[in-house]
Motif scaffolding. Structure first.
Motif: not given
Length: 332
Positions: A189-217
Motif C-alpha cells: 500500500m505504501f508503494g501504491l501511495l507513492l505512485k498514486r498520490f506522488a507522496l515523495l516526489d517533492g523530496v530532494g535527493r539530499a534529504a534521502g541521503v540524510c535519512v538513510l544515513a540516520v537509519v543506518f547509524v
C-alpha cells in the motif's frame, strides 16, 4: 522480463532499486538466514549485517510491487485480473518451487528437507512464500479497487492504517502464506501511495541521503534493541524510512537496472545457483569466506539470467518457467 533497460528516468530509478533488492536478497541466502543455513555464518560482520537487513529486503520488493501496480492498476474484469496474476505468480511458483523442494530433498549438501509433501505450498516453502503472499495481496487490492475504497486520500489512508494495525498485531496464519500477506500488505500500500498520490516526489535527493544515513547509524547503535522481529513498530519505521530514502535519492545505475528488469527470474532461481556455488566451494575446499560470498552472489544473480535466456521462446514454456508469455516479453 524486458531485455533492454528503458531510459525513462522513473523506470530507470525503479529498476535500479529492483536490482539493489535482488543483490540484498541473493546476499541474504548466500550468507544464510541463520547459522544453520547458507554458509553457516555464526557471528561476525556478515552475520550482523545480514540480520539487520531483515527489516529492509522484502519491504523494498513489496513497495516496488505496489508502485509498479499503480502504473497499471485494476480497471475492471475481476476474473481476468486474478487469472493473469495467477499465471504470472502461482504457475511458476508451483513448478519452480516443487522442483526446488525435490532438489533440496535429494541432493547431498542441501540445508533443508520437505517435512510434508502433502502440504507443500499449502504451507509455504522456502522463499516462495513471498509469491503466494503477493498473489493474496492482489486479490485484496482488486476487491478494494472494485469497491472504490482506495481511490481517494481519506479512504486510502484508512485502509493503510488498518493494514498497519493488522501487521503489528501479528494476525494471520502460515497456510497459503496468509501471515506473510498480512506482513507485506502495508508495504504494498505504501508503494501504491507513492505512485498514486506522488507522496515523495517533492523530496530532494539530499534529504534521502540524510535519512538513510540516520537509519543506518541507528541500526548500528541500537541493532539489538530493534531485533529481528519484522512485525514490530521499530521494524516498520526502519523499513519505511529506508525505502523512502532510497526512493528520494533517485538512484540511476544502468548495471543495477539491468539486474532489476530480471528481478522475478532472479527471485525464482537464485537459490539454485547460490546453493550450487556453496556446494561447489565446499567440494573444492575453498576456505575464504569472502570468496565464497562473492561467488555465491555472482552465481545467484547471473545464473537466473542465463535461465531466462535459455528457456525456449514458447508461450507454455515461458509461462511455466518464468510466469511470462512470449507476447508480453516482446511487447516490452
Amino acid at each position: 522480463m524486458t531485455e533492454i533497460v528503458q531510459k525513462n528516468d522513473r523506470r530507470l530509478e525503479v529498476d535500479t532499486l529492483r536490482g539493489l533488492a535482488c543483490l540484498l536478497l541473493v546476499f541474504y541466502h548466500v550468507v544464510g538466514s541463520s547459522a544453520a543455513s547458507g554458509l553457516h555464518v555464526e557471528k561476525g560482520v556478515l552475520r550482523e549485517f545480514n540480520d539487520l537487513l531483515v527489516h529492509v529486503r522484502m519491504p523494498i520488493f513489496t513497495v516496488l510491487s505496489g508502485f509498479v501496480y499503480g502504473a497499471r492498476p485494476f480497471s475492471g474484469g475481476f476474473f481476468e485480473f486474478l487469472v493473469g496474476k495467477a499465471k504470472r505468480l502461482l504457475v511458476p511458483m508451483l513448478f519452480v518451487g516443487t522442483f526446488f523442494a525435490l532438489i533440496q530433498s535429494f541432493v547431498p549438501g542441501s540445508n533443508h528437507r520437505v517435512e510434508s509433501w502433502l502440504l507443500l505450498h499449502v504451507i509455504p516453502y522456502a522463499h516462495f512464500w513471498f509469491v503466494e503472499s503477493l498473489f493474496l495481496i492482489f486479490v485484496v487490492v482488486a476487491v478494494l479497487e472494485y469497491w472504490q475504497k482506495i481511490t481517494d486520500g481519506r479512504s486510502f489512508f484508512f485502509v493503510l492504517l488498518i493494514a498497519v494495525l493488522l501487521m503489528l498485531s501479528g494476525a494471520g496464519f502460515e497456510y497459503f502464506s496468509v501471515k506473510g500477506a498480512v506482513y507485506l500488505f502495508p508495504y504494498f500500500m505504501f508503494g501504491l501511495l507513492l505512485k498514486r498520490f506522488a507522496l515523495l516526489d517533492g523530496v530532494g535527493r539530499a534529504a534521502g541521503v540524510c535519512v538513510l544515513a540516520v537509519v543506518f547509524v541507528c541500526m548500528l547503535v541500537w541493532g539489538e534493541r530493534i531485533g529481528t522481529d519484522r512485525q514490530s513498530v521499530a521494524s516498520l519505521v526502519v523499513a519505511v524510512s529506508s525505502v523512502s530514502a532510497l526512493y528520494a535519492m533517485r538512484l540511476k545505475f544502468y548495471w543495477l537496472a539491468w539486474v532489476g528488469v530480471r528481478s522475478y527470474s532472479i527471485y525464482l532461481y537464485h537459490v539454485f545457483f547460490a546453493a550450487g556455488a556453496r556446494i561447489l566451494s565446499a567440494s573444492m575446499e575453498v576456505d575464504s569466506l569472502g570468496a565464497m560470498v562473492v561467488l555465491g552472489v555472482v552465481c545467484g544473480v547471473l545464473g537466473p539470467i542465463l535461465v531466462e535466456h535459455l528457456v525456449p521462446d514458447y508461450s507454455f514454456s515461458r509461462r511455466l518457467f518464468l510466469g511470462a508469455s512470449v507476447k508480453r516479453d516482446r511487447a516490452k
